[in-house]
Design a protein around this motif. Structure first.
Motif, PDB file in Angstrom:
ATOM      1  N   LYS A 182       1.412   9.745  -1.497  1.00  0.00           N
ATOM      2  CA  LYS A 182       1.029   8.877  -0.383  1.00  0.00           C
ATOM      3  C   LYS A 182       0.205   7.723  -0.940  1.00  0.00           C
ATOM      4  N   VAL A 183       0.666   6.520  -0.694  1.00  0.00           N
ATOM      5  CA  VAL A 183      -0.089   5.326  -1.055  1.00  0.00           C
ATOM      6  C   VAL A 183      -0.643   4.776   0.253  1.00  0.00           C
ATOM      7  N   VAL A 184      -1.953   4.626   0.304  1.00  0.00           N
ATOM      8  CA  VAL A 184      -2.627   4.210   1.530  1.00  0.00           C
ATOM      9  C   VAL A 184      -3.623   3.111   1.190  1.00  0.00           C
ATOM     10  N   ALA A 185      -3.541   2.005   1.891  1.00  0.00           N
ATOM     11  CA  ALA A 185      -4.505   0.922   1.718  1.00  0.00           C
ATOM     12  C   ALA A 185      -5.416   0.903   2.943  1.00  0.00           C
ATOM     13  N   VAL A 186      -6.717   0.738   2.702  1.00  0.00           N
ATOM     14  CA  VAL A 186      -7.711   0.758   3.779  1.00  0.00           C
ATOM     15  C   VAL A 186      -8.571  -0.495   3.669  1.00  0.00           C
ATOM     16  N   SER A 187      -8.608  -1.265   4.745  1.00  0.00           N
ATOM     17  CA  SER A 187      -9.415  -2.489   4.728  1.00  0.00           C
ATOM     18  C   SER A 187     -10.891  -2.152   4.926  1.00  0.00           C
ATOM     19  N   ARG A 188     -11.716  -3.034   4.406  1.00  0.00           N
ATOM     20  CA  ARG A 188     -13.159  -2.895   4.593  1.00  0.00           C
ATOM     21  C   ARG A 188     -13.595  -3.858   5.692  1.00  0.00           C
ATOM     22  N   ALA A 189     -13.804  -3.297   6.889  1.00  0.00           N
ATOM     23  CA  ALA A 189     -14.319  -4.056   8.032  1.00  0.00           C
ATOM     24  C   ALA A 189     -13.474  -5.285   8.366  1.00  0.00           C
ATOM     25  N   GLU A 190     -12.152  -5.103   8.388  1.00  0.00           N
ATOM     26  CA  GLU A 190     -11.232  -6.174   8.782  1.00  0.00           C
ATOM     27  C   GLU A 190     -10.121  -5.556   9.623  1.00  0.00           C
ATOM     28  N   GLY A 191     -10.022  -6.003  10.851  1.00  0.00           N
ATOM     29  CA  GLY A 191      -9.051  -5.454  11.784  1.00  0.00           C
ATOM     30  C   GLY A 191      -7.636  -5.938  11.535  1.00  0.00           C
ATOM     31  N   ARG A 192      -6.760  -5.415  12.353  1.00  0.00           N
ATOM     32  CA  ARG A 192      -5.327  -5.712  12.244  1.00  0.00           C
ATOM     33  C   ARG A 192      -5.036  -7.210  12.333  1.00  0.00           C
ATOM     34  N   GLU A 193      -5.821  -7.937  13.139  1.00  0.00           N
ATOM     35  CA  GLU A 193      -5.577  -9.374  13.308  1.00  0.00           C
ATOM     36  C   GLU A 193      -5.756 -10.139  12.004  1.00  0.00           C
ATOM     37  N   LEU A 194      -6.524  -9.612  11.074  1.00  0.00           N
ATOM     38  CA  LEU A 194      -6.681 -10.220   9.750  1.00  0.00           C
ATOM     39  C   LEU A 194      -5.740  -9.604   8.724  1.00  0.00           C
ATOM     40  N   VAL A 195      -5.554  -8.294   8.791  1.00  0.00           N
ATOM     41  CA  VAL A 195      -4.773  -7.597   7.763  1.00  0.00           C
ATOM     42  C   VAL A 195      -3.272  -7.856   7.907  1.00  0.00           C
ATOM     43  N   ALA A 196      -2.739  -7.824   9.119  1.00  0.00           N
ATOM     44  CA  ALA A 196      -1.287  -7.994   9.309  1.00  0.00           C
ATOM     45  C   ALA A 196      -0.771  -9.311   8.717  1.00  0.00           C
ATOM     46  N   PRO A 197      -1.399 -10.469   8.996  1.00  0.00           N
ATOM     47  CA  PRO A 197      -0.900 -11.706   8.387  1.00  0.00           C
ATOM     48  C   PRO A 197      -1.066 -11.727   6.862  1.00  0.00           C
TER      49      PRO A 197
END
Length: 168
Positions: free
Chosen positions: A91-106
């Protein structure tokens, strides 16, 4: 003097640190320790938990969309992800640090990434692993024990990830 002060300020602004992080301990999870207990809501609306990851090799990438080192390393992790067989127990999983979907998806679209991710709106999950510095990569064996860690000073290539996880 003014030139040195300006250079120091620019360096701090472009780093991948967050608030006064350089004054605290960096890593909370070390090689030989278990992955911390966590629940992750993934981008596809499924949930991953520490328990659900057991039985699989886990490559967990902690990142920020604002981090230039993350921008360089995530495509390398994508190359490793693309090497995995369809039936791989990894399983490869990336986890953002305090950044929601609105920033991560683009950001994911811009870098053409298909790695599963969890967009965290706070740094609660990140702080289970470390106090500062992204990117960070943690590799855990099927028993959930961390066997390798990487940070911005020693980022692995796709080949290094493959040699650890797949024995290639």
């Amino acid at each position: 003097m003014m030139k040195d002060t300006l250079a120091a300020c620019l360096l701090l602004l472009t780093s991948c640190f967050h608030d006064s992080e350089w004054t605290r301990n960096a890593e909370r999870v070390r090689v030989g320790e278990h992955l911390p207990e966590m629940e992750l809501l993934m981008e596809d609306s499924t949930w991953l938990t520490t328990k659900s990851l057991l039985g699989n090799w886990v490559v967990m990438v902690l990142f920020s969309v604002k981090c230039s080192d993350c921008r360089k390393e995530l495509p390398e992790v994508q190359r490793f992800y693309d090497m995995l067989p369809q039936d791989a127990s990894t399983k490869v999983v990336a986890v953002s640090r305090a950044e929601g979907r609105e920033l991560v998806a683009p950001f994911w679209q811009e870098l053409t990434l298909s790695i599963p991710y969890s967009a965290q709106t706070d740094d609660q999950i990140f702080r289970l692993f470390a106090d500062h510095t992204v990117p960070r990569i943690y590799i855990a064996n099927p028993q959930g024990i961390v066997v390798a860690t990487f940070d911005d000073t020693n980022m692995p290539s796709a080949g290094t990830l493959a040699s650890i996880v797949l024995g290639l």
